[in-house]
Design an enzyme around this catalytic site. Structure first.
Site, mmCIF file in Angstrom:
data_model
loop_
_atom_site.group_PDB
_atom_site.id
_atom_site.type_symbol
_atom_site.label_atom_id
_atom_site.label_comp_id
_atom_site.label_asym_id
_atom_site.label_seq_id
_atom_site.Cartn_x
_atom_site.Cartn_y
_atom_site.Cartn_z
ATOM 1 N N ASP A 32 0.843 -1.195 0.000
ATOM 2 C CA ASP A 32 0.000 0.000 0.000
ATOM 3 C C ASP A 32 0.879 1.246 0.000
ATOM 4 O O ASP A 32 1.671 1.467 0.911
ATOM 5 C CB ASP A 32 -0.903 -0.003 1.232
ATOM 6 C CG ASP A 32 -2.094 0.928 1.087
ATOM 7 O OD1 ASP A 32 -1.902 2.069 0.630
ATOM 8 O OD2 ASP A 32 -3.213 0.517 1.427
ATOM 9 N N SER A 82 -6.990 4.087 -1.369
ATOM 10 C CA SER A 82 -6.832 2.629 -1.268
ATOM 11 C C SER A 82 -8.141 1.871 -1.447
ATOM 12 O O SER A 82 -8.117 0.679 -1.761
ATOM 13 C CB SER A 82 -6.214 2.269 0.090
ATOM 14 O OG SER A 82 -4.920 2.789 0.196
ATOM 15 N N HIS A 143 -9.619 -2.493 7.277
ATOM 16 C CA HIS A 143 -9.118 -1.361 6.498
ATOM 17 C C HIS A 143 -9.408 -1.569 5.018
ATOM 18 O O HIS A 143 -9.765 -2.662 4.592
ATOM 19 C CB HIS A 143 -7.622 -1.176 6.750
ATOM 20 C CG HIS A 143 -7.153 0.230 6.626
ATOM 21 N ND1 HIS A 143 -6.441 0.685 5.530
ATOM 22 C CD2 HIS A 143 -7.306 1.299 7.437
ATOM 23 C CE1 HIS A 143 -6.159 1.969 5.695
ATOM 24 N NE2 HIS A 143 -6.673 2.369 6.843
ATOM 25 N N ASP A 276 4.014 -9.683 19.103
ATOM 26 C CA ASP A 276 3.450 -9.720 17.752
ATOM 27 C C ASP A 276 4.426 -10.326 16.756
ATOM 28 O O ASP A 276 5.599 -9.923 16.703
ATOM 29 C CB ASP A 276 3.094 -8.300 17.288
ATOM 30 C CG ASP A 276 2.098 -7.624 18.200
ATOM 31 O OD1 ASP A 276 1.281 -8.331 18.814
ATOM 32 O OD2 ASP A 276 2.142 -6.383 18.309
ATOM 33 N N GLU A 302 -0.970 -7.844 2.586
ATOM 34 C CA GLU A 302 -0.822 -6.398 2.427
ATOM 35 C C GLU A 302 0.227 -5.828 3.370
ATOM 36 O O GLU A 302 0.152 -6.001 4.591
ATOM 37 C CB GLU A 302 -2.146 -5.679 2.701
ATOM 38 C CG GLU A 302 -2.037 -4.178 2.457
ATOM 39 C CD GLU A 302 -3.117 -3.358 3.143
ATOM 40 O OE1 GLU A 302 -3.328 -2.206 2.710
ATOM 41 O OE2 GLU A 302 -3.732 -3.853 4.109
ATOM 42 N N ASP A 307 2.092 2.869 3.404
ATOM 43 C CA ASP A 307 1.252 4.029 3.104
ATOM 44 C C ASP A 307 1.103 4.951 4.318
ATOM 45 O O ASP A 307 1.252 6.170 4.217
ATOM 46 C CB ASP A 307 -0.121 3.535 2.653
ATOM 47 C CG ASP A 307 -1.160 4.633 2.565
ATOM 48 O OD1 ASP A 307 -1.154 5.386 1.582
ATOM 49 O OD2 ASP A 307 -1.985 4.733 3.502
ATOM 50 N N ASP A 348 -0.992 -0.137 -4.780
ATOM 51 C CA ASP A 348 -2.312 0.364 -5.154
ATOM 52 C C ASP A 348 -2.231 1.792 -5.699
ATOM 53 O O ASP A 348 -2.956 2.172 -6.603
ATOM 54 C CB ASP A 348 -3.277 0.292 -3.972
ATOM 55 C CG ASP A 348 -2.708 0.905 -2.691
ATOM 56 O OD1 ASP A 348 -1.529 1.314 -2.667
ATOM 57 O OD2 ASP A 348 -3.454 0.975 -1.697
#
Length: 491
Positions: A32, A82, A143, A276, A302, A307, A348
């Site tokens: 993105d 997006s 999102h 994580d 993604e 972005d 994108d």
């Protein structure tokens, strides 16, 4: 050196054979905001992180044999977002700004206009064809990019019912989070977005004292519990931390819902590895779960925070996110077979992120610019601005016009492909072409010409063999008559 290198590259191109197999699997990597400038700068950073000069570094993306450009404008705007772009490359239809999974007949924020104008995505086409499907993102799973694979909404911002105007709810529209568990049976969902799934005031398991992390839903629904109830009889795991994620055995798991943050995931540079997993690890887990299906899979991965870092003007974060994204692509290639897996990488849209001037070879991509001395009088002011901070993760690059958030830019973006039918990704195309090319390669959706069978007589034993392609009825009858004639002569 350069001539020898070029000859080797030329011969490799001359020796290349087209892979016309039907794609069993589709791995679709979406960076993105990863414009070509970001791609180039990340390549240099990747090399410099390995103590090289950087310019000569070969990214995983660089190894893709087929490259094209796609035009990113939406139906109503010259420069898209997006949501509109995702509807193009996932659903095969260009649409309006801020809308997802609907055609351009739907208007931004107008619930009534989306009715009857919904369009489905390649994720649904793949699921309908019997493949397993999954989503991996570094943003919230509601999102714009991941949402477009399963939802239909006149506004990309309707994450939960709390984000919707009463008029939209009264007109029958539903929020994106609720569509996540209703519209398509998705096998693997990995990202952030816990707070859009739970009732208002629900304490977050990781940040119980943080008010902004609490559940948001006004309807009282706990979508995580509902998801678990829908999977009764299957091996389905919901996890929100690293320990539970690592405990998930891909070989015995049918479904996985992993939500590691209340909203978007942390930037790679800020990620706590003890809590994580990285995008490389989430990509691997998703593939290992999905690839058990003998009919194959579709997986959307993604790198969504490239972005968001650009919107903040933080080049350090954007480029490190891109390097991590490239590593996820490498993991995807490692776990799949090129003869049966179409892997596509693209952005994108782009960002107004520039890489210019005349820096010397090997200049730090994030450091100060060592200008020739003759130019110093013209650049003394710029060179004196806290040069020690330039390579820190929180540094915000200079901007000609300071704004709260950087905008997108409108130039074409690259699409790269390797695997079955990768040669379809060529030239300069409209962005909605991408969905149709992927679907054709994998024989999902409406266009099944690539996998339709024809019957051919074998010259060796006069038996029937089947191969891809579509021939006329006349050709089929001719083949049958030929076989009958041979049998008659033998009798």
């Amino acid at each position: 050196f350069w001539r020898s290198q070029a000859r080797t590259t030329l011969q490799t191109a001359l020796d290349r054979k087209l892979n016309t197999n039907v794609a069993k699997n589709i791995l679709f990597f979406l960076g993105d905001g990863m414009g070509i400038t970001t791609y180039t700068a990340a390549r240099i950073l990747k090399g410099q992180l390995q103590n090289q000069t950087g310019e000569e570094t070969v990214m995983t993306m660089d190894t893709f044999t087929n490259v094209g450009l796609v035009k990113t404008y939406s139906v109503d705007f010259q420069i898209a977002d997006s949501a509109a772009t995702a509807t193009a490359y996932l659903c095969g239809v260009k649409t309006n700004l801020n809308t997802i999974g609907v055609s351009a007949a739907a208007r931004n924020g107008i619930c009534k206009s989306q009715k009857g104008n919904e369009v489905t995505s390649i994720l649904k086409w793949a699921k309908d064809a019997g493949k397993s499907v999954g989503i991996v993102t570094t943003t919230r799973v509601q999102h714009a990019t991941p949402a477009t694979s399963y939802a239909h909404s006149a506004s990309r911002k309707w994450y939960s019912d709390a984000d919707m105007p009463e008029a939209a709810k009264n007109d029958g529209c539903t929020d994106i989070a609720s569509q996540l568990i209703k519209n398509t049976d998705i096998d693997v969902i990995i990202g952030g977005g816990r707070k859009y799934m739970t009732p208002s005031g629900t304490k977050d398991p990781e940040y119980p004292k943080d008010y902004s992390s609490m559940g948001k839903r006004k309807d009282g629904r706990n979508l995580i519990n509902e998801w678990q109830s829908l999977k009764t009889g299957k091996v389905a795991h919901y996890v929100w931390n690293r320990t539970d994620f690592d405990a998930v055995d891909p070989e015995t798991t049918d479904y996985l819902l992993a939500l590691f943050e209340p909203g978007d995931l942390r930037f790679e540079a800020d990620r706590d590895p003890s809590m994580d997993p990285s995008i490389v690890e989430t990509t691997e887990k998703a593939i290992r779960i999905l690839q058990k299906n003998p009919k194959g899979f579709f997986l959307l991965v993604e790198g969504g925070r490239i972005d968001q870092a650009h919107h903040d003007g933080r080049a350090f974060m954007a480029l490190h996110e891109t390097v991590a994204f490239d590593s996820a692509i490498a993991k995807g290639l490692e776990l799949t077979k090129e003869e049966e897996t179409l892997t596509v990488v693209m952005a994108d849209h782009s960002h107004p992120f520039t890489f210019n001037g005349y820096p010397f070879r090997g200049q730090s991509i994030l450091g100060n610019y060592k200008l020739p001395s003759v130019l110093y009088p013209f650049s003394f002011f710029l060179l004196s601005i806290q040069l020690s901070r330039l390579q820190t993760k929180d540094y915000v690059q200079l901007s000609a016009v300071p704004t709260e958030s950087a905008t997108h830019s409108g130039e074409d973006v690259a699409v790269l492909a390797r695997g079955p039918m990768a040669h379809l990704f060529h030239g300069v195309q409209e962005q909605n072409y991408v969905a149709h090319a992927m679907a054709y390669a994998a024989c999902v959706g409406a266009d099944l010409r690539h996998c339709q069978a024809e019957i051919k007589p074998s010259t060796a034993d006069h038996s029937f063999t089947f191969s891809r392609g579509a021939h006329s009825t006349a050709a089929l009858l001719s083949s049958l008559l030929s076989v009958l004639l041979v049998l008659t002569l033998l009798i």
